[in-house]
Design a protein around this motif. Structure first.
Motif, short mmCIF file in Angstrom:
data_model
loop_
_atom_site.label_atom_id
_atom_site.label_comp_id
_atom_site.label_asym_id
_atom_site.label_seq_id
_atom_site.Cartn_x
_atom_site.Cartn_y
_atom_site.Cartn_z
N VAL A 44 0.85 -1.70 0.00
CA VAL A 44 0.14 -0.35 -0.52
C VAL A 44 0.72 0.93 0.01
O VAL A 44 1.87 1.74 1.41
N ASP A 50 -5.14 10.43 -1.20
CA ASP A 50 -5.43 9.40 -1.25
C ASP A 50 -4.10 7.76 -0.97
O ASP A 50 -3.05 7.96 -0.59
N HIS A 52 -3.38 3.95 -3.44
CA HIS A 52 -3.24 2.85 -4.32
C HIS A 52 -2.28 1.89 -3.24
O HIS A 52 -1.45 1.31 -2.55
N THR A 53 -3.43 0.44 -4.35
CA THR A 53 -2.21 -0.86 -3.68
C THR A 53 -2.47 -1.91 -4.59
O THR A 53 -2.58 -1.86 -5.75
N THR A 85 -3.51 -2.70 -8.09
CA THR A 85 -5.44 -3.73 -6.99
C THR A 85 -6.38 -2.67 -7.03
O THR A 85 -7.69 -2.90 -6.65
N ASP A 86 -6.05 -1.67 -7.80
CA ASP A 86 -7.14 -0.38 -7.37
C ASP A 86 -7.83 0.31 -8.26
O ASP A 86 -7.11 0.21 -9.74
N GLY A 87 -8.64 1.43 -9.08
CA GLY A 87 -8.64 1.62 -9.68
C GLY A 87 -7.84 1.84 -10.95
O GLY A 87 -7.58 3.14 -11.58
#
Length: 190
Positions: A44, A50, A52-53, A85-87
């Motif tokens: 992470v 924000d 991200h992952t 794995t995020d948007g």
């Protein structure tokens, strides 16, 4: 007298063999092979508003175990196939693979070699080792939970943070946190 001397000599001989056998049993090192399809390193990365992952797979590796305790190991982490794995998906994956971050065209893999393991209790240990990432080899230590090391295999996990700038990954300092949260999930079998 001769019979007593022979009996004592025989007893000493058997005790010596028994002692030697016991020592060998405690020094049997078993090597477990990492299951690449199940082992991975989650991360992470956060920034001001924000986060991200994503994850890296563990490409290969082996763990040495003696009497149910991890004593060593070495692992290859697949940087070239990192996943977000995020948007942010493919766009962020491309940026992370570029020279600003992992520069996977030049450094497609990272390696971690265990140099020392100290158990606090039956399942908790401090793992010390060397991480080779982007051409830099630095010591990295963390606490791990080793859930099993038996005939069925080994499962261990660790959660820690790591300063990416120590490995020359300096992009976005001030906006993107230097510390990356890491979760290691390791499965290995005989």
């Amino acid at each position: 007298m001769k019979k007593i001397a022979l009996a004592l000599l025989g007893t000493a001989f058997l005790a010596g063999i028994y002692s030697f056998t016991s020592v060998n049993k405690t020094m049997d090192v078993v090597t477990y092979k990492v299951e690449a399809g199940k082992s991975r390193v989650d991360w992470v990365g956060s920034k001001k508003n924000d986060f991200h992952t994503g994850y890296f797979t563990v490409k290969s590796g082996a763990v040495q175990v003696n009497n149910g305790k991890v004593t060593g190991g070495e692992f290859v982490i697949d940087l070239a196939n990192l996943k977000v794995t995020d948007g942010a998906g493919a766009k962020l994956e491309g940026h992370l693979k570029a020279a600003d971050f992992f520069e996977v065209a030049k450094y497609g893999e990272a390696t971690y070699k265990i140099t020392n393991v100290t158990y606090a209790d039956e399942n908790n240990a401090t793992i010390n080792g060397t991480l080779n990432l982007k051409g830099a080899s630095l010591p990295v230590s963390f606490n791990a939970v080793i859930r099993s090391a038996d005939d069925k295999g080994l499962f261990a996990e660790a959660f820690f943070s790591m300063d990416r700038t120590l490995f020359g990954i300096n992009y976005g300092i001030g906006n993107i946190a230097k510390e990356v949260q890491v979760a290691v999930h390791l499965f290995a079998t005989k």
